[in-house]
Design a protein around this motif. Sequence first.
Motif, short mmCIF file in Angstrom:
data_model
loop_
_atom_site.label_atom_id
_atom_site.label_comp_id
_atom_site.label_asym_id
_atom_site.label_seq_id
_atom_site.Cartn_x
_atom_site.Cartn_y
_atom_site.Cartn_z
N GLN A 187 43.09 38.79 45.12
CA GLN A 187 42.03 39.43 44.35
C GLN A 187 42.60 40.36 43.29
N ARG A 228 34.08 37.27 50.29
CA ARG A 228 34.63 37.27 48.94
C ARG A 228 34.15 36.07 48.14
N CYS A 229 33.81 34.96 48.82
CA CYS A 229 33.36 33.75 48.12
C CYS A 229 32.03 33.27 48.72
N TRP A 288 26.82 38.10 46.82
CA TRP A 288 27.34 37.91 45.47
C TRP A 288 27.16 39.17 44.64
#
Length: 302
Positions: A187, A228-229, A288
Amino acid sequence: MNRQHLTVAVIPAYNEEANIAKVIRETKARVDKVIVCDDGSVDKTAGIAESSGAIVVRHEHNLGYGAALSTLFKKARKLNPDVIVTLDADGQHDPTFIPRLIEPILNNSTDVVIGSRFLSEGGQQNLPTYRKVGIRLITKLTKRAYYNGITDAQSGFRAYGKKAMQRIQPNERGMGASTEILIKAKQANLTVKEVPITISYEGNSSKQNPITHWLRVVLNTFKNASTRCPQIFYGVPSIVALVMALGFWIRGSPIYTKTGQTDRYIVPAAIGATVIGIALLTVTIILWKLVRASKETAIKKE
């Protein structure tokens, strides 16, 4: 050891009175300073570490490998080192490999170096099969999500340059910290390189149940990757569920039109798929937005 650069070795330790003195002695010959985190040991680990010349920080209770690393990183940063090296206190990591780990960082060719057991012949010798399988599983998950070239995502024998020290701080308390660090490195757009090492593994020195240990690491890896995704981990399944729901509703509509009754199988399936799809879509949107806000905050701080 290159005296033009300050190199600090950090060692998490829990009940390692039998090994800690030798590890510190051999490590001190190759770095400038050694810091040991006594993670709530009930033996003489802390006292032996101090008498062996290490800086010692203590946890009152056993908090876990990741918590010890977090404490060590914070302590090491105060010394403003050029390189931090992490290694275990049980004697499995050979300090003679330290110069090999720190060289790519001192040459400014990478930010993080991992000592890999799977790059050298004999590097995994005497490694129990269950550990080998577990390591390869975690590594495969990490490769798919973050660093494609990694062969040993669970190795604790690593080196970190200044940029990595500034941008990485472990939060996971357990062994999941090893993969968490790689996730945070990705990241932060840090580069990662591996060098071959060998380990000395005699007997079963693990202080944790192997099944519980690997399950926790896998779950932590999925948790970090999913948060994170979220578009991949929750968004795709939500779309699949909603498409399935639409199919069920379309299939059930002619039956209701002709008979005025609903199918006792299709309608519940349609309702269930709709609820699951909406729930996953909601989670996707929330995560998100949180991830985006977190990235924007990090950018502002920089």
